[in-house]
Write an enzyme that holds these catalytic residues in place. Structure first.
Site, mmCIF file in Angstrom:
data_model
loop_
_atom_site.group_PDB
_atom_site.id
_atom_site.type_symbol
_atom_site.label_atom_id
_atom_site.label_comp_id
_atom_site.label_asym_id
_atom_site.label_seq_id
_atom_site.Cartn_x
_atom_site.Cartn_y
_atom_site.Cartn_z
ATOM 1 N N GLY A 30 -37.701 43.103 13.237
ATOM 2 C CA GLY A 30 -39.347 43.566 13.993
ATOM 3 C C GLY A 30 -39.372 44.713 13.956
ATOM 4 C CB ALA A 31 -37.692 47.735 12.968
ATOM 5 C CB SER A 32 -42.510 46.885 10.510
ATOM 6 O OG SER A 32 -43.382 45.591 10.807
ATOM 7 N N GLY A 34 -44.970 48.216 16.857
ATOM 8 C CA GLY A 34 -45.218 48.351 18.260
ATOM 9 C C GLY A 34 -43.846 48.431 18.343
ATOM 10 C CE1 TYR A 175 -43.507 34.656 22.234
ATOM 11 C CE2 TYR A 175 -43.935 34.588 24.096
ATOM 12 C CZ TYR A 175 -43.901 35.155 23.807
ATOM 13 O OH TYR A 175 -43.487 36.250 23.696
#
Length: 277
Positions: A30-32, A34, A175
């Site tokens: 999820g590095a792209s 935030g 979630y």
């Protein structure tokens, strides 16, 4: 002021962070955007070789370009965490190309807030959250853990949610269940891998105002910025505590465990009623 009181953050000294990650290979999912993007830049600035993972090639390349422009080292790996065969191959490719992965930041996630009466025909809400938040990370770590254990070192940082320290809240069933599943899995595995020198940190992250949280109106609620959340991740990498959580979640969790019925009734009568408005 409210953010500082309820969500105090820890930021390691620059020297300590450099000593912890200099020459280390750090994988960030999820590095792209935030939190993942902010953490990747901080870790690379401290000397880590950062492996950037997300679905968007263009966004990852933009993050990598920023890191390289600042003198850091970053490698881009485009992958969908829900494609399990591809995730296994991703792990094997990283090991082949870099020889090892020293630190894994499990940051990629999917959040859904929806009442159960709007979910009867949306079983995919549950399958897609479980794939991203639980099964995908498990598949990746099953590939990376043997190498870590053989080398006798490694650290896994899981970006969880403070909601797991609270009574179950209405509208968050998909979630909460998916995040809870991986939380239990990692803490259980931690008891087996500690003897091999592999450590874990569960970060029960408070509200962070990012693209993922934007669909729910949290505008009136104090929260962290992505940069502040990234500081917590850096602290986890340096200090390697078993967990990081807002100070007040401990007493609430203890009360919930001792008075589960009372906690459940509070949610039903209070937040449950508000969620239906």
């Amino acid at each position: 002021m409210a953010t500082r009181i309820f969500y105090p953050t820890s930021r390691p000294r620059g020297k300590a962070l450099r000593e912890a990650v200099s020459d280390a290979v750090v994988l960030v999912t999820g590095a792209s955007h935030g939190i993942g993007k902010a953490a990747s830049k901080k870790l690379a600035r401290a000397g880590a070789t950062v492996l950037l993972v997300a679905r968007s090639q263009d966004d990852l390349e933009a993050v990598a370009a920023e890191i390289r422009a600042a003198g850091g080292t970053a490698h881009v790996y485009t992958s969908d965490i829900t494609e399990f065969n591809a995730v296994e191959e991703l792990g094997r490719t990283m090991l082949a190309e870099h020889g090892r992965v020293d630190v894994v930041i499990n940051n990629a996630g999917r959040s859904i807030r929806r009442p159960i009466d709007e979910s009867y025909d949306r079983f995919h809400d549950f399958t897609r959250t479980i794939d991203v938040n639980y099964l995908g990370p498990v598949r990746l770590l099953l590939t990376l853990l043997p190498s870590m254990r053989e080398r006798g070192r490694g650290h896994i940082v899981n970006i969880s949610t403070w909601g797991l320290r609270m009574p179950p809240a209405p509208r968050w069933s998909a979630y909460g269940a998916s995040k809870g599943a991986f939380d239990i899995w990692l803490r259980t595995v931690a008891t087996e891998i500690a003897a091999d020198g592999v450590t874990t940190t569960s970060v029960y992250m408070p509200l962070v105002h990012t693209r993922m949280s934007a669909p729910t109106d949290f505008s009136g609620i104090p929260g962290l910025t992505a940069d502040e959340a990234a500081n917590l991740i850096c602290h986890a990498v340096v200090a390697r505590p078993l967990e990081i959580a807002p100070w007040w979640t401990g007493p609430i969790q203890a009360w919930t465990d001792l008075r589960r019925g009372a906690a459940q009734r509070f949610m039903e009568r209070g937040l449950g009623r508000l969620s239906g408005e």
